[in-house]
Design an enzyme around this catalytic site. Structure first.
Site, PDB file in Angstrom:
ATOM      1  N   THR A   1       0.536   4.279  -2.702  1.00 16.51           N
ATOM      2  CA  THR A   1       0.283   5.694  -2.411  1.00 16.51           C
ATOM      3  C   THR A   1       1.357   6.582  -3.026  1.00 16.51           C
ATOM      4  OG1 THR A   1       1.442   5.605  -0.270  1.00 16.51           O
ATOM      5  CG2 THR A   1      -0.939   5.195  -0.258  1.00 16.51           C
TER       6      THR A   1
ATOM      7  N   LEU B   1       0.836  -1.200   0.000  1.00 13.90           N
ATOM      8  CA  LEU B   1       0.000   0.000   0.000  1.00 13.90           C
ATOM      9  C   LEU B   1       0.871   1.250   0.000  1.00 13.90           C
ATOM     10  CD1 LEU B   1      -2.758   1.362   0.122  1.00 13.90           C
ATOM     11  CD2 LEU B   1      -2.647   1.206   2.620  1.00 13.90           C
ATOM     12  N   TYR B   2       1.990   1.217   0.735  1.00 12.97           N
ATOM     13  CA  TYR B   2       2.913   2.352   0.721  1.00 12.97           C
ATOM     14  C   TYR B   2       3.338   2.676  -0.710  1.00 12.97           C
ATOM     15  CZ  TYR B   2       7.324   4.881   1.128  1.00 12.97           C
ATOM     16  OH  TYR B   2       8.353   5.793   0.978  1.00 12.97           O
ATOM     17  N   ALA B   3       3.740   1.646  -1.454  1.00 14.57           N
ATOM     18  CA  ALA B   3       4.157   1.850  -2.846  1.00 14.57           C
ATOM     19  C   ALA B   3       3.010   2.399  -3.687  1.00 14.57           C
ATOM     20  CB  ALA B   3       4.661   0.535  -3.429  1.00 14.57           C
TER      21      ALA B   3
END
Length: 413
Positions: A227, A223-225
């Site tokens: 965003t 999810l970090y990637a």
């Protein structure tokens, strides 16, 4: 002549299904965030008012003044009490630029470390405003008070694994917060040039090595990637519609003094000294996990070079008046090292044998390997990383032992 990077980024072809997926994902994230935000308590501590008044305004204005009247930049640094933000802010101030910091001092990791960094910046002449990038009134106040020439946007919810525990913090900071900042920038007069921290994580499941800015970034593994990838598309939109000059920097595993406690080099150092086990992950068939570890001083040089070569935004009052610069660069060390080698170096520097436990890599969004192709940054920014892992870790360990000693917490950046 090289083609602009924003053309390179879209050289591969999207299928209609992928375009629909990204559109649906973006709309879903925005809808969920704003619905969630509108129903949250007004007393949310992340947006509490900690700014305003004549004394506060005086400190902002004083900090924003370049020490050299002619040619000095005036820079708003978001995430100024963060790892990269502190080093960049200090470097800008040392060379004479006006710098105003902004940080919400959240508790993702030990906030006392952030307070310590902020104290160093105060001694260097940088005032760090305590506030959130989602606070529109605060941003409006800052941009009305100071005519920023540049925004160095380094505030973000970092970390790949934490997204599984608190996904909304990533949407709140990396998407909604970025949009809120861009909204403030588009209406500012003059519009600032924007340099912001993307991430090497956008390469996701890409198998081509080394990672180049031309490579596909539509397969995020966390999810970090996702965003950060969304941030790059949002940046393209604001550049296209409003004429904002925007440069994205894809950092590769930054390490060094005053670093983040959630990073492997940091908590491995802590665990080795405490004689606790360190868990080393490996891929399928015992494949080695490696990272393109990049020392903080090299990253700072890349950030300053990106700022110095950024062209002015072309809009005014929220209206575009011409095509504006849009760039993306890898900032890495172009020399991946295995996590096993990292541990070996730390053992020698700390003079303690690590209790190593080798485990299969869990399905938490991490990738097996990162490797930066920095030829574009070398050509356009003059970026040349010079610090190898042995040298960088030696500097980190020296800082760590001093900071966490009884008489520590006085280290300088």
């Amino acid at each position: 002549m090289d083609k602009p990077i924003y053309i390179h980024r879209f050289r591969y072809h999207f299928s209609p299904a992928k375009l629909s997926f990204w559109a649906f994902l973006s709309l879903s994230l925005f809808y969920f965030f704003f619905f969630h935000h509108s129903t949250s308590s007004p007393s949310d501590s992340s947006l509490r008012v900690l700014w305003g008044g004549a004394g506060w305004e005086y400190r902002v204005l004083r900090s924003s003044r370049p020490r050299s009247r002619a040619g000095g930049h005036i820079v708003l640094v978001t995430g100024a009490a963060g790892f990269v933000g502190t080093h960049v802010s200090a470097a800008l101030r040392r060379r004479g630029d006006g710098v105003v910091g902004l940080d919400n001092f959240n508790d993702y990791y030990d906030a006392s470390l952030k307070r310590g960094r902020a104290s160093l910046l105060v001694r260097a002449g940088v005032f760090v405003v305590e506030g959130d990038i989602n606070d529109s009134l605060l941003l409006e106040k800052l941009f009305n008070l100071v005519k920023f020439s540049h925004v160095m946007h380094l505030a973000a919810q970092a970390g790949v694994r934490y997204a599984m525990k608190n996904p909304m913090s990533y949407v709140n900071s990396n998407i909604a917060g970025f949009v809120n900042l861009l909204e403030a920038c588009k209406t500012a007069n003059p519009q600032p040039a924007i340099i912001w921290a993307s991430s090497s994580s956008v390469y996701g499941l890409n198998k081509k090595i080394p990672f180049s800015e031309k490579d596909r970034t539509d397969q995020p593994s966390s999810l970090y990637a996702a965003t950060k990838k969304a941030g790059e598309e949002i940046a393209h939109t604001y550049n296209h519609i409003y004429g904002l000059s925007i440069t994205g920097l894809r950092f590769f595993t930054v390490y060094g003094p005053w670093g983040r406690p959630d990073m492997v080099y940091f908590f491995f150092t802590k665990n080795i000294l405490k004689r606790k086990p360190v868990m080393i992950f490996e891929g399928p068939s015992h494949a080695t996990v490696a990272r393109d570890f990049t020392y903080i001083d090299d990253i700072v040089k890349g950030c300053l070079a990106a700022l110095d070569t950024a062209k002015k935004s072309t809009g005014s009052g929220g209206k575009k008046k011409g095509a504006a610069q849009l760039r993306v660069f890898n900032l890495g060390n172009k020399s991946p090292e295995s996590v096993g080698k990292l541990v070996s170096i730390l053992e020698k520097l700390l003079k303690v044998k690590a209790k190593k436990i080798v485990l299969p890599m869990p399905a938490n969004g991490d990738v097996l390997f990162t490797h930066a192709n920095v030829s574009l940054a070398q050509r356009e920014l003059g970026y040349k990383p010079t610090t190898n892992l042995q040298t960088g870790l030696k500097k980190f360990v020296r800082w760590y032992l001093d900071y966490y000693s009884d008489s520590g917490k006085k280290s300088a950046v």
